[in-house]
Design an enzyme around this catalytic site. Structure first.
Site, mmCIF file in Angstrom:
data_model
loop_
_atom_site.group_PDB
_atom_site.id
_atom_site.type_symbol
_atom_site.label_atom_id
_atom_site.label_comp_id
_atom_site.label_asym_id
_atom_site.label_seq_id
_atom_site.Cartn_x
_atom_site.Cartn_y
_atom_site.Cartn_z
ATOM 1 N N GLY A 12 17.915 51.556 6.616
ATOM 2 C CA GLY A 12 16.911 50.625 6.099
ATOM 3 C C GLY A 12 16.919 49.250 6.732
ATOM 4 O O GLY A 12 16.509 48.282 6.094
ATOM 5 N N LEU A 87 8.288 65.257 5.682
ATOM 6 C CA LEU A 87 6.851 65.312 5.939
ATOM 7 C C LEU A 87 6.104 64.844 4.685
ATOM 8 O O LEU A 87 6.412 65.276 3.575
ATOM 9 C CB LEU A 87 6.462 66.755 6.273
ATOM 10 C CG LEU A 87 5.031 66.980 6.764
ATOM 11 C CD1 LEU A 87 4.798 66.290 8.103
ATOM 12 C CD2 LEU A 87 4.760 68.481 6.891
ATOM 13 N N ASN A 102 3.582 54.948 10.004
ATOM 14 C CA ASN A 102 4.958 55.295 10.349
ATOM 15 C C ASN A 102 5.337 54.597 11.650
ATOM 16 O O ASN A 102 4.466 54.262 12.466
ATOM 17 C CB ASN A 102 5.057 56.816 10.546
ATOM 18 C CG ASN A 102 6.453 57.270 10.917
ATOM 19 O OD1 ASN A 102 7.451 56.814 10.336
ATOM 20 N ND2 ASN A 102 6.562 58.155 11.896
ATOM 21 N N HIS A 104 7.817 55.278 15.017
ATOM 22 C CA HIS A 104 8.603 56.292 15.713
ATOM 23 C C HIS A 104 9.325 55.604 16.883
ATOM 24 O O HIS A 104 8.706 54.833 17.615
ATOM 25 C CB HIS A 104 7.685 57.400 16.222
ATOM 26 C CG HIS A 104 8.448 58.563 16.770
ATOM 27 N ND1 HIS A 104 9.080 59.482 15.958
ATOM 28 C CD2 HIS A 104 8.731 58.929 18.044
ATOM 29 C CE1 HIS A 104 9.697 60.371 16.710
ATOM 30 N NE2 HIS A 104 9.507 60.062 17.980
#
Ligand code: GAR
Length: 189
Positions: A12, A87, A102, A104
């Site tokens: 986190g 997912l 999101n 990545h």
């Protein structure tokens, strides 16, 4: 004021960076952090920063709709995935289409898909002999890592890089750009 929820599975550090960034903002705040791992450090980071944080399990995410209900009850405007490994179910994608993003740790469409997360991504980039990596921020759809790309930033992969040095360089890019991209998305909600 807009409300941001963060979903995260692990350490986190991105979540903390985003919480801190918006703690000084009037237009939006992180008001909820959710994790699918009861022991995830992200829950402790959020609590230490005064943000409500909860664990949820598979049933609550995929079957009973409890996670979606919590996001709606708390009037969440934007859902931010930050190191979240499950997912996203269709009901949440549908309810938040265009309002769920999101990050990545590579340049999609390369090195994405199921099972590609964290150090596994960096290992694959190194094994492939790439001279460049980076970050991709994208909308979330029903498949892993395949929603429309919002933003990418690049960094070199150096000849003597190992997992640790590459991960650190990519993480720096994430800290630099993710809050700012979220901020511009908030402006357009
Ligand atoms: C980040 O590098 C993020 O891009 C990645 O996990 C890391 C989480 O770090 N996400 C994925 O790989 C998703 N496929 P953090 O918990 O310290 O923020």
């Amino acid at each position: 004021m807009k409300h941001i929820a963060i979903l995260a599975s692990g350490n986190g550090t991105n979540a903390e960076n985003i919480i801190r960034y918006f703690s000084n903002e009037k237009k939006a705040k992180v008001t909820l952090v959710l994790s699918n791992k009861p022991q995830a450090i992200v829950l402790k980071r959020a609590a230490a920063l005064g943000v409500d944080s909860f664990f949820f399990d598979r049933t609550q995410f995929y079957e009973t709709g409890e996670v979606l209900m919590m996001l709606q009850r708390r009037e969440i405007d934007l859902v931010v995935l930050a190191g979240f490994l499950w997912l996203t179910p269709p009901d949440i994608v549908e309810a938040f289409r265009g309002r769920i993003v999101n990050i990545h740790p590579a340049l999609l469409p390369g090195f994405g898909g199921k099972g590609m997360y964290g150090d596994r991504v960096h290992r694959s980039v190194l094994d492939a002999g790439c001279t460049e990596s980076g970050i991709t921020i994208h909308y979330v759809n029903e498949q892993y890592d395949s929603g429309d790309i919002i933003f990418q930033a690049r960094c070199p992969v150096l000849p003597d890089d190992d997992l640790h040095s590459l991960a650190e360089r990519v993480h720096s890019l994430e800290y630099e750009h993710y809050p700012a991209v979220i901020s511009s998305l908030i402006d357009n909600l």
